[in-house]
Design an enzyme around this catalytic site. Structure first.
Site, PDB file in Angstrom:
ATOM      1  N   ARG A  52       0.832  -1.205   0.000  1.00 19.49           N
ATOM      2  CA  ARG A  52       0.000   0.000   0.000  1.00 19.49           C
ATOM      3  C   ARG A  52       0.867   1.256   0.000  1.00 19.49           C
ATOM      4  O   ARG A  52       2.010   1.253   0.433  1.00 19.49           O
ATOM      5  CB  ARG A  52      -0.956  -0.005   1.180  1.00 19.49           C
TER       6      ARG A  52
ATOM      7  N   SER B 141      -2.161  -5.349   2.483  1.00 19.02           N
ATOM      8  CA  SER B 141      -0.790  -5.081   2.910  1.00 19.02           C
ATOM      9  C   SER B 141      -0.519  -5.893   4.168  1.00 19.02           C
ATOM     10  O   SER B 141      -1.431  -6.430   4.792  1.00 19.02           O
ATOM     11  CB  SER B 141      -0.584  -3.586   3.174  1.00 19.02           C
TER      12      SER B 141
ATOM     13  N   ARG C 267      -8.630  -7.265   8.938  1.00 20.69           N
ATOM     14  CA  ARG C 267      -7.588  -8.292   8.869  1.00 20.69           C
ATOM     15  C   ARG C 267      -8.165  -9.579   8.259  1.00 20.69           C
ATOM     16  O   ARG C 267      -9.247 -10.015   8.612  1.00 20.69           O
ATOM     17  CB  ARG C 267      -7.019  -8.575  10.261  1.00 20.69           C
TER      18      ARG C 267
ATOM     19  N   VAL D  90       5.322  -9.798  12.724  1.00 22.57           N
ATOM     20  CA  VAL D  90       6.312  -9.109  11.877  1.00 22.57           C
ATOM     21  C   VAL D  90       7.741  -9.542  12.212  1.00 22.57           C
ATOM     22  O   VAL D  90       8.613  -8.743  12.522  1.00 22.57           O
ATOM     23  CB  VAL D  90       6.150  -7.574  11.942  1.00 22.57           C
TER      24      VAL D  90
ATOM     25  N   GLU E 204       8.070  -8.418  16.749  1.00 22.64           N
ATOM     26  CA  GLU E 204       7.398  -7.574  17.735  1.00 22.64           C
ATOM     27  C   GLU E 204       6.648  -8.466  18.715  1.00 22.64           C
ATOM     28  O   GLU E 204       5.862  -9.318  18.309  1.00 22.64           O
ATOM     29  CB  GLU E 204       6.424  -6.619  17.036  1.00 22.64           C
TER      30      GLU E 204
ATOM     31  N   HIS F 193       1.452   2.451  14.196  1.00 26.49           N
ATOM     32  CA  HIS F 193       2.657   2.281  13.392  1.00 26.49           C
ATOM     33  C   HIS F 193       3.587   3.484  13.479  1.00 26.49           C
ATOM     34  O   HIS F 193       4.669   3.491  12.919  1.00 26.49           O
ATOM     35  CB  HIS F 193       2.245   2.017  11.933  1.00 26.49           C
TER      36      HIS F 193
ATOM     37  N   TRP G 216       9.237  -6.002  12.012  1.00 28.09           N
ATOM     38  CA  TRP G 216       8.856  -5.381  10.745  1.00 28.09           C
ATOM     39  C   TRP G 216       9.913  -5.586   9.664  1.00 28.09           C
ATOM     40  O   TRP G 216      10.340  -4.655   8.986  1.00 28.09           O
ATOM     41  CB  TRP G 216       8.540  -3.897  10.927  1.00 28.09           C
TER      42      TRP G 216
END
Length: 320
Positions: free
Chosen positions: A90, A127, A149, A225, A241, A249, A285
């Site tokens: 995205r 995403s 989600r 992530v 994480e 974020h 991430w």
């Protein structure tokens, strides 16, 4: 079980620090695509390549730059043959904003981008999903769409550019940032974020097209992530994480630098690895990839506990 971490002394044109990027290994080169250096701001479409033998970075200048993807963040990447495939991602800020369901390929030999014309049950734009390769097929699971989600699984045949929706499994809560990894002909969905950090594992048999949920005596500590690869019958999970940021974020959460292994032939316990060497700082991430030529896991970058995006490269090798 023990492992050795090494921080590579890389040289050349290093990519800037980033998170939510793609990372794959093809032959003796690792490739980095996309991601963000500032929260939610896509870096661009440059492909960076790292020679794993010389530890030198370079830029893959495309022969047809007019066909490269627009800058995107939180896409998924996977490799088949000489090509890196990029799906989704995205360009916007909120969940679903600026999301795409385009599939691109980048041939690392010819340096040519292609936007693939696809057929079949094309997944919704998304995403923070996951993608992995099995034979001539790519499998895409979960992620964040404008509907929230997701927990769906789709396959994509790179020979025909055809999508097929796989059987659903309502046991799995929709999630972003999951791990997706192949062992033999089984695809494993590992952990992720479903409003909270998860530690569940679900297996999809691609031959029978059936799902099952694994149960453990010693579970994986919850996370999302993170880096995940398979090595033979083993699944290796690194970092991730473990507690989300209260700033969304915009800020960093609490991260791990731990490593865990699951033997899928006897999946009762996630074993914490005793790490030696240049153990990386905690991060999340990011993605990891496995190198067949030297039997090591590699990872690049990610978000740190200071919310600074990293551009270091580490290898992880089992020594026991």
């Amino acid at each position: 079980m023990q492992a050795m971490w090494r921080r590579l002394s890389t040289k050349g044109t290093l990519p800037i620090g980033r998170s939510s990027h793609g990372f794959v290994i093809i032959g003796k080169h690792a490739y980095v695509f996309g991601g963000e250096n500032s929260p939610r701001v896509p870096i661009g479409s440059t492909v960076h390549a790292l020679n794993l033998e010389t530890q030198e970075w370079g830029v893959c200048e495309p022969k047809n730059p007019e066909k490269e993807p627009s800058p995107i963040n939180a896409a998924s990447v996977a490799a088949i043959g000489d090509s890196m495939y990029v799906f989704g991602g995205r360009s916007g800020i909120t969940m679903g904003e600026g999301s795409t369901n385009d599939m691109y390929s980048f041939n690392t030999q010819t340096k040519q981008w292609s936007k693939l014309t696809t057929t079949g049950d094309v997944p919704l734009a998304r995403s923070y999903h996951a993608m992995t390769a099995l034979g001539s097929s790519l499998f895409v699971f979960g992620g964040c769409s404008d509907k929230g989600r997701m927990n769906d699984l789709h396959s994509f045949d790179v020979a025909t550019n055809h999508w097929e929706k796989q059987p659903s499994y309502d046991v799995i809560e929709g999630r972003g940032g999951p791990g997706l990894v192949v062992v033999e002909k089984t695809i494993y969905v590992v952990a992720g974020f479903a409003g909270r950090e998860m530690n569940d594992v679900h297996a999809f048999d691609t031959t029978t097209k059936t799902w099952r949920t694994l149960t453990f005596l010693t579970p994986l500590p919850p996370r999302s992530v993170f880096g995940v690869v398979s090595m033979g019958t083993k699944i290796i999970v690194v970092c991730g994480e473990v507690d989300p940021s209260d700033q969304g974020h915009e800020g960093a959460g609490n991260f791990s630098n731990g490593a865990f292994i699951l033997d899928t032939t006897n999946p009762q316990d996630w074993i914490r690895v005793t790490a030696k060497g240049d153990v990386p700082e905690p991060r999340g991430w990011f993605s990891a990839a496995f190198s067949d030529f030297d039997r090591r896991l590699y990872m690049f970058g990610g978000n740190s506990e200071t919310n600074a995006r990293l551009n270091d490269t580490h290898s992880f090798e089992l020594i026991d």
